[in-house]
Scaffold this motif. Structure first.
Motif, PDB file in Angstrom:
ATOM      1  N   UNK A  65     -13.273 -12.421  18.844  1.00 39.59           N
ATOM      2  CA  UNK A  65     -12.317 -12.561  17.755  1.00 39.59           C
ATOM      3  C   UNK A  65     -11.778 -13.987  17.732  1.00 39.59           C
ATOM      4  N   UNK A  66     -11.260 -14.355  16.569  1.00 38.28           N
ATOM      5  CA  UNK A  66     -10.537 -15.604  16.396  1.00 38.28           C
ATOM      6  C   UNK A  66      -9.063 -15.274  16.228  1.00 38.28           C
ATOM      7  N   UNK A  67      -8.222 -16.048  16.845  1.00 37.77           N
ATOM      8  CA  UNK A  67      -6.786 -15.784  16.758  1.00 37.77           C
ATOM      9  C   UNK A  67      -6.112 -16.911  15.982  1.00 37.77           C
ATOM     10  N   UNK A  68      -4.888 -16.655  15.550  1.00 35.32           N
ATOM     11  CA  UNK A  68      -4.040 -17.731  15.036  1.00 35.32           C
ATOM     12  C   UNK A  68      -2.641 -17.528  15.586  1.00 35.32           C
ATOM     13  N   UNK A  69      -2.068 -18.626  16.054  1.00 32.92           N
ATOM     14  CA  UNK A  69      -0.781 -18.580  16.757  1.00 32.92           C
ATOM     15  C   UNK A  69       0.393 -18.958  15.870  1.00 32.92           C
ATOM     16  N   UNK A  70       0.107 -19.423  14.687  1.00 32.81           N
ATOM     17  CA  UNK A  70       1.163 -19.731  13.716  1.00 32.81           C
ATOM     18  C   UNK A  70       0.983 -18.806  12.516  1.00 32.81           C
ATOM     19  N   UNK A  71       2.087 -18.329  11.965  1.00 35.18           N
ATOM     20  CA  UNK A  71       1.997 -17.361  10.874  1.00 35.18           C
ATOM     21  C   UNK A  71       1.255 -17.929   9.664  1.00 35.18           C
ATOM     22  N   UNK A  72       1.381 -19.232   9.436  1.00 39.26           N
ATOM     23  CA  UNK A  72       0.770 -19.849   8.257  1.00 39.26           C
ATOM     24  C   UNK A  72      -0.625 -20.412   8.537  1.00 39.26           C
ATOM     25  N   UNK A  73      -1.102 -20.308   9.764  1.00 35.56           N
ATOM     26  CA  UNK A  73      -2.364 -20.961  10.130  1.00 35.56           C
ATOM     27  C   UNK A  73      -3.546 -20.393   9.354  1.00 35.56           C
ATOM     28  N   UNK A  74      -3.619 -19.068   9.226  1.00 30.99           N
ATOM     29  CA  UNK A  74      -4.744 -18.452   8.523  1.00 30.99           C
ATOM     30  C   UNK A  74      -4.780 -18.894   7.062  1.00 30.99           C
ATOM     31  N   UNK A  75      -3.602 -19.010   6.439  1.00 36.85           N
ATOM     32  CA  UNK A  75      -3.544 -19.439   5.044  1.00 36.85           C
ATOM     33  C   UNK A  75      -4.072 -20.861   4.898  1.00 36.85           C
ATOM     34  N   UNK A  76      -3.627 -21.766   5.778  1.00 38.40           N
ATOM     35  CA  UNK A  76      -4.075 -23.153   5.665  1.00 38.40           C
ATOM     36  C   UNK A  76      -5.544 -23.307   6.044  1.00 38.40           C
ATOM     37  N   UNK A  77      -6.046 -22.432   6.885  1.00 37.71           N
ATOM     38  CA  UNK A  77      -7.480 -22.442   7.166  1.00 37.71           C
ATOM     39  C   UNK A  77      -8.262 -22.128   5.889  1.00 37.71           C
ATOM     40  N   UNK A  78      -7.792 -21.134   5.132  1.00 39.39           N
ATOM     41  CA  UNK A  78      -8.448 -20.819   3.856  1.00 39.39           C
ATOM     42  C   UNK A  78      -8.378 -21.992   2.877  1.00 39.39           C
ATOM     43  N   UNK A  79      -7.239 -22.713   2.879  1.00 37.53           N
ATOM     44  CA  UNK A  79      -7.102 -23.880   2.008  1.00 37.53           C
ATOM     45  C   UNK A  79      -8.123 -24.951   2.398  1.00 37.53           C
ATOM     46  N   UNK A  80      -8.223 -25.223   3.700  1.00 33.17           N
ATOM     47  CA  UNK A  80      -9.165 -26.253   4.172  1.00 33.17           C
ATOM     48  C   UNK A  80     -10.608 -25.856   3.887  1.00 33.17           C
ATOM     49  N   UNK A  81     -10.922 -24.587   4.117  1.00 34.61           N
ATOM     50  CA  UNK A  81     -12.271 -24.102   3.822  1.00 34.61           C
ATOM     51  C   UNK A  81     -12.578 -24.274   2.338  1.00 34.61           C
ATOM     52  N   UNK A  82     -11.605 -23.944   1.492  1.00 37.71           N
ATOM     53  CA  UNK A  82     -11.810 -24.053   0.041  1.00 37.71           C
ATOM     54  C   UNK A  82     -12.000 -25.501  -0.389  1.00 37.71           C
ATOM     55  N   UNK A  83     -11.216 -26.416   0.189  1.00 35.07           N
ATOM     56  CA  UNK A  83     -11.368 -27.833  -0.150  1.00 35.07           C
ATOM     57  C   UNK A  83     -12.735 -28.355   0.281  1.00 35.07           C
ATOM     58  N   UNK A  84     -13.156 -27.965   1.472  1.00 31.35           N
ATOM     59  CA  UNK A  84     -14.455 -28.402   1.979  1.00 31.35           C
ATOM     60  C   UNK A  84     -15.582 -27.884   1.086  1.00 31.35           C
ATOM     61  N   UNK A  85     -15.524 -26.596   0.753  1.00 33.18           N
ATOM     62  CA  UNK A  85     -16.548 -26.012  -0.112  1.00 33.18           C
ATOM     63  C   UNK A  85     -16.475 -26.584  -1.525  1.00 33.18           C
ATOM     64  N   UNK A  86     -15.254 -26.858  -2.005  1.00 36.02           N
ATOM     65  CA  UNK A  86     -15.093 -27.395  -3.356  1.00 36.02           C
ATOM     66  C   UNK A  86     -15.736 -28.768  -3.486  1.00 36.02           C
ATOM     67  N   UNK A  87     -15.579 -29.591  -2.461  1.00 36.88           N
ATOM     68  CA  UNK A  87     -16.198 -30.921  -2.533  1.00 36.88           C
ATOM     69  C   UNK A  87     -17.724 -30.802  -2.555  1.00 36.88           C
ATOM     70  N   UNK A  88     -18.253 -29.877  -1.763  1.00 40.18           N
ATOM     71  CA  UNK A  88     -19.712 -29.677  -1.763  1.00 40.18           C
ATOM     72  C   UNK A  88     -20.193 -29.190  -3.130  1.00 40.18           C
ATOM     73  N   UNK A  89     -19.427 -28.266  -3.747  1.00 40.41           N
ATOM     74  CA  UNK A  89     -19.820 -27.741  -5.055  1.00 40.41           C
ATOM     75  C   UNK A  89     -19.690 -28.793  -6.150  1.00 40.41           C
ATOM     76  N   UNK A  90     -18.638 -29.604  -6.058  1.00 40.80           N
ATOM     77  CA  UNK A  90     -18.368 -30.577  -7.119  1.00 40.80           C
ATOM     78  C   UNK A  90     -19.115 -31.886  -6.925  1.00 40.80           C
ATOM     79  N   UNK A  91     -19.804 -32.043  -5.796  1.00 35.92           N
ATOM     80  CA  UNK A  91     -20.465 -33.328  -5.534  1.00 35.92           C
ATOM     81  C   UNK A  91     -21.469 -33.719  -6.621  1.00 35.92           C
ATOM     82  N   UNK A  92     -22.299 -32.804  -7.129  1.00 33.12           N
ATOM     83  CA  UNK A  92     -23.213 -33.231  -8.209  1.00 33.12           C
ATOM     84  C   UNK A  92     -22.486 -33.811  -9.414  1.00 33.12           C
ATOM     85  N   UNK A  93     -21.353 -33.198  -9.782  1.00 31.43           N
ATOM     86  CA  UNK A  93     -20.586 -33.720 -10.920  1.00 31.43           C
ATOM     87  C   UNK A  93     -19.981 -35.070 -10.582  1.00 31.43           C
ATOM     88  N   UNK A  94     -19.412 -35.190  -9.375  1.00 32.48           N
ATOM     89  CA  UNK A  94     -18.809 -36.458  -8.968  1.00 32.48           C
ATOM     90  C   UNK A  94     -19.865 -37.556  -8.922  1.00 32.48           C
TER      91      UNK A  94
END
Length: 265
Positions: A65-94
């Motif tokens: 399992x993966x743990x998170x020790x801060x209540x907001x950590x899982x949320x910010x992980x999703x934000x970072x994952x989304x930004x990383x994936x968004x740049x990969x998806x938008x790279x052809x347009x950029x």
């Protein structure tokens, strides 16, 4: 025409370029925003995909399992994952917006020379990221997990409980390091095209390149020998491939230089 008139005339093209640059940046940001919204709705699936190398390292049938020790950590992980994936998806347009901004200022021959580098960049980056994801990360994670112990004579066990944020940072470090490293041929060929480097200089600097590859690998990867060798060896091979590719481009330019005077006659 007075000096003031010359200055006013030079301002007009500059303003046109700035307006065009702003328009291209707005299109790129809009593409990035749309890609982020799409990626955020699928962020858990994307993170599950990124976790698969860790699952392979733990082995089938094990409770991990993966743990998170801060209540907001899982949320910010999703934000970072989304930004990383968004740049990969938008790279052809950029990339297309960048090309649309730069291309009008290039000659036809320069466009033909520059376009292959634009097309090769995402391909090489993907190859490097795939090597990191499918080969290097599972092996490196198995090495890290091998330090777990059941306690032995001390009675104190060592168990890996990776945090979500730390794991995502490590995965992104692997993917970005290998992806960027695989762009070495593009960088070297562009420098050669600009007249900054020559093939003879690259050949003469081969020993320094080998040392530099291991230094870069030591800085960009975790401190295990497998990860460092897994990055350094491809870097050395890509360096040699760049020398061969530059040799072919030099021969092509030499043939064109002979054909142009012949055509003029």
């Amino acid at each position: 025409m007075s000096a003031d008139d010359d200055l006013d005339a030079s301002k007009a093209p500059l303003m046109d370029h700035l307006i065009e640059l702003r328009r291209r940046l707005l299109w790129s940001l809009a593409a990035l925003a749309v890609a982020f919204l799409i990626a955020f709705t699928q962020s858990q699936k994307i993170f599950d995909f990124l976790v698969q190398p860790l699952g392979q390292a733990f082995g089938p049938g094990t409770d991990h399992k993966l743990i998170y020790t801060k209540l907001y950590e899982a949320f910010f992980v999703n934000i970072k994952v989304s930004l990383f994936a968004a740049f990969c998806l938008a790279f052809p347009v950029i990339a297309s917006q960048l090309w649309a901004f730069v291309a009008p200022g290039l000659y036809k021959r320069e466009k033909r020379a520059f376009l292959p580098f634009m097309l090769a960049t995402p391909v090489l980056f993907t190859m490097g990221a795939a090597l990191a994801y499918y080969v290097v990360m599972p092996t490196a994670f198995r090495f890290f997990l091998s330090f777990q112990s059941g306690g032995g004579t001390s009675g104190v066990s060592q168990e890996a409980l990776p945090a979500m944020g730390d794991y995502l940072a490590l995965v992104m470090q692997f993917i970005i390091a290998f992806g960027v490293a695989f762009l070495l041929p593009v960088l070297l060929m562009l420098l050669e095209r600009a007249g900054i480097l020559t093939r003879a200089q690259l050949i003469a600097g081969r020993r320094y390149a080998i040392v530099g590859a291991f230094v870069i690998a030591a800085v960009l990867t975790p401190p295990d020998l497998w990860s460092q060798f897994a990055l350094a060896i491809p870097l050395i091979l890509l360096y040699e491939i760049s020398i061969i590719a530059i040799w072919f481009t030099e021969r092509k330019r030499a043939r064109e230089a002979v054909q142009i005077p012949a055509a003029a006659e």
